[in-house]
Design an enzyme around this catalytic site. Structure first.
Site, PDB file in Angstrom:
ATOM      1  N   CYS A   1      37.680  50.105  29.792  1.00 54.93           N
ATOM      2  CA  CYS A   1      36.714  49.739  30.830  1.00 54.93           C
ATOM      3  C   CYS A   1      35.858  50.948  31.218  1.00 54.93           C
ATOM      4  CB  CYS A   1      37.435  49.119  32.012  1.00 54.93           C
ATOM      5  SG  CYS A   1      36.382  48.032  33.001  1.00 54.93           S
ATOM      6  N   PHE A   2      36.061  51.522  32.396  1.00 54.51           N
ATOM      7  CA  PHE A   2      35.313  52.715  32.786  1.00 54.51           C
ATOM      8  C   PHE A   2      35.549  53.824  31.762  1.00 54.51           C
ATOM      9  CE2 PHE A   2      34.082  56.093  35.891  1.00 54.51           C
ATOM     10  CZ  PHE A   2      32.912  55.524  36.374  1.00 54.51           C
TER      11      PHE A   2
ATOM     12  N   HIS B   1      40.371  44.771  29.576  1.00 54.57           N
ATOM     13  CA  HIS B   1      41.658  45.151  30.154  1.00 54.57           C
ATOM     14  C   HIS B   1      42.814  44.610  29.307  1.00 54.57           C
ATOM     15  CE1 HIS B   1      40.299  46.180  34.491  1.00 54.57           C
ATOM     16  NE2 HIS B   1      39.243  46.161  33.707  1.00 54.57           N
TER      17      HIS B   1
ATOM     18  N   ASN C   1      36.378  43.131  33.769  1.00 54.08           N
ATOM     19  CA  ASN C   1      35.773  43.387  35.074  1.00 54.08           C
ATOM     20  C   ASN C   1      34.857  44.586  34.922  1.00 54.08           C
ATOM     21  OD1 ASN C   1      35.025  43.728  37.717  1.00 54.08           O
ATOM     22  ND2 ASN C   1      36.857  44.859  38.265  1.00 54.08           N
TER      23      ASN C   1
ATOM     24  N   GLY D   1      32.159  51.399  39.929  1.00 54.57           N
ATOM     25  CA  GLY D   1      30.960  52.195  40.105  1.00 54.57           C
ATOM     26  C   GLY D   1      30.173  52.421  38.826  1.00 54.57           C
TER      27      GLY D   1
ATOM     28  N   SER E   1      39.014  48.312  40.436  1.00 48.69           N
ATOM     29  CA  SER E   1      37.683  48.209  39.848  1.00 48.69           C
ATOM     30  C   SER E   1      36.741  47.355  40.682  1.00 48.69           C
ATOM     31  CB  SER E   1      37.771  47.605  38.434  1.00 48.69           C
ATOM     32  OG  SER E   1      38.565  48.389  37.582  1.00 48.69           O
TER      33      SER E   1
ATOM     34  N   GLN F   1      33.184  53.536  28.929  1.00 47.11           N
ATOM     35  CA  GLN F   1      31.857  54.042  29.275  1.00 47.11           C
ATOM     36  C   GLN F   1      31.836  55.572  29.281  1.00 47.11           C
ATOM     37  OE1 GLN F   1      31.485  52.016  33.011  1.00 47.11           O
ATOM     38  NE2 GLN F   1      31.496  50.001  32.033  1.00 47.11           N
TER      39      GLN F   1
ATOM     40  N   GLY G   1      30.469  45.796  35.305  1.00 48.84           N
ATOM     41  CA  GLY G   1      29.065  45.498  35.542  1.00 48.84           C
ATOM     42  C   GLY G   1      28.136  46.445  34.818  1.00 48.84           C
ATOM     43  N   PHE G   2      28.710  47.409  34.084  1.00 48.76           N
ATOM     44  CA  PHE G   2      27.939  48.361  33.294  1.00 48.76           C
ATOM     45  C   PHE G   2      28.435  48.316  31.853  1.00 48.76           C
ATOM     46  CE2 PHE G   2      27.642  49.770  37.626  1.00 48.76           C
ATOM     47  CZ  PHE G   2      26.360  50.290  37.758  1.00 48.76           C
TER      48      PHE G   2
ATOM     49  N   GLU H   1      45.935  45.266  29.462  1.00 48.23           N
ATOM     50  CA  GLU H   1      47.257  45.229  30.110  1.00 48.23           C
ATOM     51  C   GLU H   1      47.659  43.813  30.511  1.00 48.23           C
ATOM     52  OE1 GLU H   1      44.581  44.561  33.152  1.00 48.23           O
ATOM     53  OE2 GLU H   1      44.502  46.305  31.824  1.00 48.23           O
TER      54      GLU H   1
END
Length: 385
Positions: free
Chosen positions: A269-270, A359, A311, A243, A60, A273, A313-314, A361
């Site tokens: 996380c991603f 996260h 972690n 990203g 990430s 989103q 940023g979006f 985990e």
């Protein structure tokens, strides 16, 4: 982008000045740490007191220059057990006081030497507290680290940093994902099969599922619905990754198909989103993001406050104060960050799907959120019943 010159730590540090250059023109002077050369990325700060090896190998962090807010880094050296992927992914590393000698029974080499061996350009000896305050005030921004022959007039270095691409609009998940599918077998008796979409997955994540009797088929980020359902999954998992989620049209389309089939779904996380986008919500870039292993999040379904590893940023732009109607039924925000009210989790109320922005985990990080894997198991049990 990184270019570097390797050598032993003592050779590199004898006379190796370095500078960290931010896109707004601020410059920090220090010493080379890791490889000597130049590197570019988005400057972000991580508040974790421990776990730097897991942070550095987390996919990430692709294309990011990570600032460690803990004042001393490298005390435990580098071992061969704690990597979360096959390499270091950060573009650069910024520390204040590097440990002169690692001291841990599992250490095989120093952090400095591992950074150099993998060509990761870093800088030490700067005021990371001042840098962190600067990034908190002005936001994460493009940056460059320069040392050795890469040094030059500061005005030229600033111009080079300003010519680099922004993180907003960056499509990075395919860069870090596996190219070939692989299987992580269940520990003990196999209970379920999960198809995990690798958008930048950490090694501990499928391991946590395997500990619960799940056989995990890790698939490339470009996997199709046919490839997902070819493994006959009881559930589908979407991983963390780097990203801008606004670029991830392929994963959004795949998740939409999974939701249409009502297969139990879990994203982190991603993946959170991606679920937000599949449900019709927007995403946006945070000013400086959440990174570290000490972020407070409230599970609104239980009221419990967890210390969590982050972690990102979006974030997802979803209403906190109401249940939303989506094409897949009712959805609500299940978790929220207590520092700034950022959406930290989503769940569907009419079918088995949920996600969190952090996260669970716990590599590195606290174990407060381990129950989320059990919640995923419960969804699959309910669907099977």
């Amino acid at each position: 982008m990184t270019t570097s010159i390797q050598g032993t730590a003592s050779q590199r540090h004898k006379a190796a000045p370095a500078v960290l250059v931010l896109e707004d023109g601020r410059v920090f002077h220090g010493r080379a740490y890791g490889a000597v050369g130049e590197t570019f990325g988005e400057a972000v700060f991580s508040t974790g007191m421990t776990g730097y090896q897991e942070t550095l190998t987390d996919p990430s962090y692709d294309r990011q220059i990570v600032v460690a807010t803990a004042p001393q880094i490298g005390n435990t050296g580098w071992n061969d057990e704690d990597d979360e992927s096959g390499r270091i992914w950060v573009s650069g590393y910024v520390v204040r006081d590097p440990a002169r000698v690692p001291s841990n029974w599992r250490a095989k080499r120093s952090l400095d030497d591992e950074l150099a061996a993998q060509g990761v350009v870093g800088i030490s000896g700067i005021d990371t507290r001042a840098l962190t305050r600067h990034l908190r005030e002005r936001g994460s921004m493009r940056a460059g680290i320069f040392s050795g022959e890469a040094l030059g007039p500061e005005t030229e270095l600033v111009a080079r940093v300003q010519s680099q691409p922004h993180m907003k609009g960056a499509s990075l998940y395919e860069e870090v994902a596996t190219q070939e599918a692989y299987v992580v077998p269940a520990v003990g008796e196999k209970r379920f099969t999960v198809a995990a979409i690798d958008l930048g997955i950490k090694g501990m994540t499928p391991h946590r599922m395997a500990e619960r009797g799940i056989e995990v088929h890790v698939l490339p980020a470009t996997a199709t619905a046919d490839e997902v359902y070819a493994v006959d999954p009881d559930g589908v998992f979407f991983s963390n990754g780097p990203g801008d989620p606004a670029t991830a049209d392929g994963p959004v389309a795949l998740m939409t198909e999974v939701l249409e089939r009502r297969t139990p779904l879990f994203g982190i996380c991603f993946g959170n989103q991606i679920l937000g986008r599949a449900l019709g919500f927007g995403t946006y870039k945070l000013k400086y993001g959440h990174r570290g292993i000490n972020q407070p999040v409230q599970d609104r379904t239980t009221g419990k406050v967890e210390v969590t590893a982050h972690n990102h940023g979006f974030a997802v732009d979803a209403p906190l104060d109401k249940v939303s109607e989506t094409k897949f039924g009712r959805a609500e925000v299940s978790h929220v960050c207590l520092n700034d009210d950022v959406v930290e989790g989503l769940q569907l109320l009419d079918q088995p799907a949920f996600s969190v922005q952090y996260h669970p985990e716990a590599a590195a990080g606290p174990h407060d959120a381990a129950y989320l894997f059990d919640r995923f198991v419960s969804l699959m049990e309910g669907q099977r019943a």
